[in-house]
Design an enzyme around this catalytic site. Structure first.
Site, short mmCIF file in Angstrom:
data_model
loop_
_atom_site.label_atom_id
_atom_site.label_comp_id
_atom_site.label_asym_id
_atom_site.label_seq_id
_atom_site.Cartn_x
_atom_site.Cartn_y
_atom_site.Cartn_z
N SER A 251 0.83 -1.20 0.00
CA SER A 251 0.00 0.00 0.00
C SER A 251 0.87 1.26 0.00
CB SER A 251 -0.96 -0.05 1.19
OG SER A 251 -1.96 0.91 1.08
N ASP A 369 -9.63 -6.28 -3.79
CA ASP A 369 -9.17 -5.06 -3.15
C ASP A 369 -10.10 -3.90 -3.50
OD1 ASP A 369 -7.81 -3.04 -1.92
OD2 ASP A 369 -5.93 -3.32 -3.01
N HIS A 397 -6.99 -6.39 -0.08
CA HIS A 397 -5.94 -5.42 0.20
C HIS A 397 -4.87 -6.01 1.11
CE1 HIS A 397 -4.36 -1.38 0.06
NE2 HIS A 397 -4.24 -1.36 1.38
#
Length: 486
Positions: A251, A369, A397
């Protein structure tokens, strides 16, 4: 939950946050944990595992394939981006990198600069591209007009270098793995990866970003800007770096891996980006829930945690709730959360910045995600010179926590991957019969990216949407890094 509501009401009345940020006490043994003071009063917790292995130089450690990285990047005033990949191979249209049974094709055809006034000419990916068209000589007045409208790029960047990509095994003493988490996480989210690769003999380093995990948490928002965090990561990298280093980011942590790969191309050997998003510059969103006052965010913390569970995991069962709680996947102060989201300002990290990276990059994306669309990772793979995209069907995610075995296998295969070394033709002293060699087989890439990796042979396949020339004037990827949870 009732305690959180009471704390939020008390915070609104007093004007002070009751969620005091202090380093949490780790339930794990202190072995392997270090506390590094990157700046006075700014201390980061780092998990550093040095495997107990004999230092043995294996034969063929230095062997590997050499990749020619030659490309020209032109930026025009209207925002148009043109990337020309140049190669000196016998067949400039196709360069093949082999690793066992896996084959990765990279398009390196030359591209001509766009010229205004020639919009009728088909472009790669458009209908009619590659077909013969009848062209009529343009009048002299039109030719003069085209000549006057011929645009010059605002700036051009030429990259001409060669990279030696080798296999990185755990028994190699000059290899180190760095794991960098994103917003709201901690080094605990890498628990499966740290245990797996340390058992294979790799030296692993995983820091807690400032304000996360057991690291110190300053009470000023300026301590959580991108540049402040990037400087912390730089210091940690310089402290533990080996000759060949592999960066793994998740991320928001992907941005710091990109920063290090751009700043230290000789030391960074490979990069893994897990749900990192598109190659766009970071800019905080003006209309976001994280712009609310800290006391309000503290009041809404149970709702934010529930939202992260729903969007960050493909399934919301007892196992996912346990992973969320035990691995500190979303355990951060409201003040730190607000400061992190507001500090995501990085204008230099645009498409040109990513196109200049010559490091091999593996992109891992969870199909479910909801923070990062798959189109953004596809765009990232198109921009990168050596980018390989793998999509995991059962992941979201937090895919490294949901599917640790699949992710570990993908990462390990990528660490061991190296381009095949081209063999030199043998010189024959005696005359021999002339033989006709067959033309190379058609190894064009499939039209669509694979939806899920093969668990038996997780090959690294470059996405097929990579165009010969990239035009960002009309289809610019949407940056949701500040909108979603990075």
């Amino acid at each position: 939950m009732l305690t959180s509501f009471v704390d939020g009401i008390f915070c609104c009345f007093t004007g002070k946050s009751t969620n005091v940020v202090v380093p949490i006490e780790s339930s794990e043994p202190t072995d392997g944990f270090e506390f590094v003071e990157v700046k006075p009063g700014r201390v980061l917790r780092v998990r550093h595992i040095i495997p107990d292995r004999p230092v043995v130089e294996e034969p063929g450690t230095g062997e590997g394939g050499t990749v020619s990285c030659k490309r020209k990047i032109s930026v025009y005033r209207n925002g148009q981006l043109l990337i020309e990949n140049i190669n000196e191979a016998t067949h400039p249209e196709l360069v093949r990198y082999q690793n066992g049974d896996s084959t990765v094709d990279t398009d390196v055809s030359n591209c001509e600069a766009p010229v205004a006034g020639q919009a009728a000419e088909p472009t790669p990916g458009s209908e009619g591209y590659g077909q013969a068209t009848d062209t009529k000589p343009a009048p002299q007045q039109d030719l003069q007009q085209v000549h006057r409208r011929r645009r010059k790029p605002k700036r051009s960047i030429v990259i001409d270098c060669e990279r030696k990509i080798t296999c990185c095994k755990g028994t190699h003493a000059d290899v180190a793995l760095f794991f960098i988490h994103g917003v709201g996480g901690s080094l605990d989210i890498w628990g499966s990866q740290l245990d797996y690769f340390s058992q294979l003999g790799y030296e692993v380093i995983a820091p807690d970003l400032v304000g996360h995990g057991a690291s110190s948490a300053p009470r000023i928002p300026a301590a959580y800007t991108f540049y402040a965090l990037a400087e912390d990561v730089r210091i940690i990298f310089k402290r533990y770096a080996k000759r060949r280093n592999i960066l793994v980011g998740h991320s928001y942590g992907v941005s710091f891996c990109t920063f290090l790969a751009h700043e230290y191309p000789e030391q960074v050997h490979k990069v893994v980006m897990i749900n990192g998003g598109g190659p766009t510059a970071l800019e905080p969103s003006l209309c976001s829930v994280f712009n609310l006052p800290t006391c309000v965010l503290n009041f809404l913390s149970p709702c934010l945690t529930w939202s992260f569970l729903m969007a960050g995991f493909a399934h919301q069962g007892t196992r996912e709730k346990k992973l969320l709680k035990e691995n500190n996947a979303f355990n951060v102060s409201s003040f730190v959360l607000r400061s992190m989201m507001s500090g995501q300002y990085w204008p230099e990290g645009d498409e040109v910045y990513h196109a200049e990276i010559t490091v091999p990059v593996l992109l891992v994306h969870g199909m479910y995600d909801k923070f990062v669309p798959v189109q953004e990772d596809q765009r990232m793979a198109e921009i990168l010179l050596l980018g390989f995209l793998k999509i995991i069907d059962d992941g979201s995610h937090m895919v490294m926590m949901e599917c640790p075995d699949v992710v570990n296998t993908l990462l390990h295969e990528f660490f061991l991957w190296q381009p095949a070394t081209a063999s030199k033709p043998k010189q024959e002293s005696a005359p021999t019969k002339t033989t006709t060699t067959k033309p190379p087989e058609d190894t064009t890439r499939p039209k669509t990216a694979p939806k899920s990796p093969s668990k038996s042979q997780p090959d690294l396949i470059r996405p097929t949407t990579a165009p010969k020339s990239i035009n960002t004037g009309t289809e610019a990827p949407v940056d949701i890094r500040s909108k979603g949870m990075k």
